[in-house]
Design an enzyme around this catalytic site. Structure first.
Site, PDB file in Angstrom:
ATOM      1  N   TYR A 157       0.724  -1.202   0.020  1.00  0.00           N
ATOM      2  CA  TYR A 157      -0.252  -0.112  -0.041  1.00  0.00           C
ATOM      3  C   TYR A 157       1.450   1.708  -0.092  1.00  0.00           C
ATOM      4  CZ  TYR A 157      -2.956   3.590   1.766  1.00  0.00           C
ATOM      5  OH  TYR A 157      -3.824   4.829   1.835  1.00  0.00           O
ATOM      6  N   LYS A 161       1.309   4.594  -2.560  1.00  0.00           N
ATOM      7  CA  LYS A 161       1.144   5.318  -2.492  1.00  0.00           C
ATOM      8  C   LYS A 161       2.044   6.660  -2.769  1.00  0.00           C
ATOM      9  CE  LYS A 161      -3.511   5.594  -1.299  1.00  0.00           C
ATOM     10  NZ  LYS A 161      -4.362   5.786  -2.389  1.00  0.00           N
TER      11      LYS A 161
END
Ligand SMILES: NC(=O)c1ccc[n+]([C@@H]2O[C@H](COP(=O)([O-])OP(=O)(O)OC[C@H]3O[C@@H](n4cnc5c(N)ncnc54)[C@H](OP(=O)(O)O)[C@@H]3O)[C@@H](O)[C@H]2O)c1
Length: 274
Positions: A157, A161
């Protein structure tokens, strides 16, 4: 007509518009008189949002039910929005997977990349072309505070990002001469369904929780002014710390803090700055 609508209206495409940060952004855009093309999967939530914004703000809301992690989704969005004069893309939809990377399901990690990276990359390509052709508009990417460094226990994750942060920073420079404003909003912990569903007790961590409405306002206000924006003073400090101290320290610190805050495992990551 408001300045914002003049610059970024009359239509905005908002992905992940039905809950959390995307819903707050949609509401604030509608309050400014911008019509919304709301994208998410759940049709009931899309209908509820449409009714709420059309009755509450007198705007028109188109809804597109689509799974943006599917490979043809961006083409579907391109086709279904072709008849609208879109002035703003908000690439907000995203998911997180937490836990040790090697223990996580690889299909879920691949789906995360498709939604968090491939979809915003393709949509920004489509809309950057349209916006630059009309000579004005904006793109608001939603990254994360965790995009500023690698974060153990949300490794894939945080990496996804970081990609969005980097893409948006670069596009801010490329698209500005074409009249297109690009901003990357990187929220810290924000009270949304995403966080409610995580197996992490964030009250055990030295971080503050923000309201999605505040986060949405910070992002929209930064359009045309800043390439990147992090809501909240503490989060700004976290975002900058790895530029002031060895980058490995905050990586290890967050791994340590998150491992202690997990609610479904006792496995701890040590914090040993070297
Ligand atoms: N909350 C936080 O603390 C936080 C912190 C930093 C960054 N962020 C980022 O902020 C963004 C919004 O997060 P949030 O916390 O507001 O999440 P959220 O409340 O869970 O909302 C996610 C939205 O995305 C949609 N969505 C999820 N999967 C989708 C898919 N495959 N295709 C299309 N739409 C999909 C959801 O609707 P459906 O389920 O109906 O599709 C929903 O509208 C994300 O990019 C997230 O990474 C959040």
């Amino acid at each position: 007509m408001s300045n914002f609508k003049e610059k970024y209206g009359p239509w905005a495409v908002v992905t992940g518009a039905t809950t959390g940060i995307g819903k707050s952004i949609s509401k604030q855009l509608a309050a400014d008189g911008v019509n919304i093309i709301a994208v998410a999967r759940n049709e009931t939530n899309l209908s509820t949002l449409k009714a709420e914004l059309e009755v509450g703000h007198g705007v028109t809301v188109d809804t597109i039910s689509a799974d943006l992690s599917l490979s043809d989704a961006s083409n579907v969005i391109a086709e279904k929005t072709a008849h609208r004069d879109v002035g703003l893309l908000v690439a907000n939809a995203g998911i997180e997977n937490d836990g040790f990377f090697i223990e996580n399901d690889i299909n879920a990690e691949s789906k995360l990349l498709a939604l968090n990276i491939q979809s915003p990359m393709q949509l920004s390509h489509i809309f950057a072309q349209r916006l630059s052709a009309r000579g004005k508009g904006g793109i608001l990417f939603v990254s994360s505070l965790f995009g500023y460094q690698g974060v153990p226990l949300v490794a894939n994750y945080s990496a996804s990002k970081a990609y969005i942060l980097s893409l948006g920073e670069a596009l801010n420079v490329e698209l500005r001469p074409l009249g297109v404003d690009v901003t990357v909003l990187s929220p810290g912990l924000t009270k949304t369904p995403m966080v409610d569903n995580m197996a992490i007790d964030f009250s055990k961590m030295p971080i503050t929780t923000h309201d999605p409405a505040m986060v949405a306002r910070v992002g929209l206000n930064a359009l045309g002014k800043k390439a990147t924006v992090v809501p909240g003073l503490i989060n700004k400090i976290y975002a900058w710390e790895n530029r002031l101290i060895p980058r490995s320290w905050p990586v290890k610190l967050f791994g340590f803090l998150l491992s202690r805050a997990r609610t479904n495992s006792d496995a701890e990551i040590e914090f040993r700055p070297e």
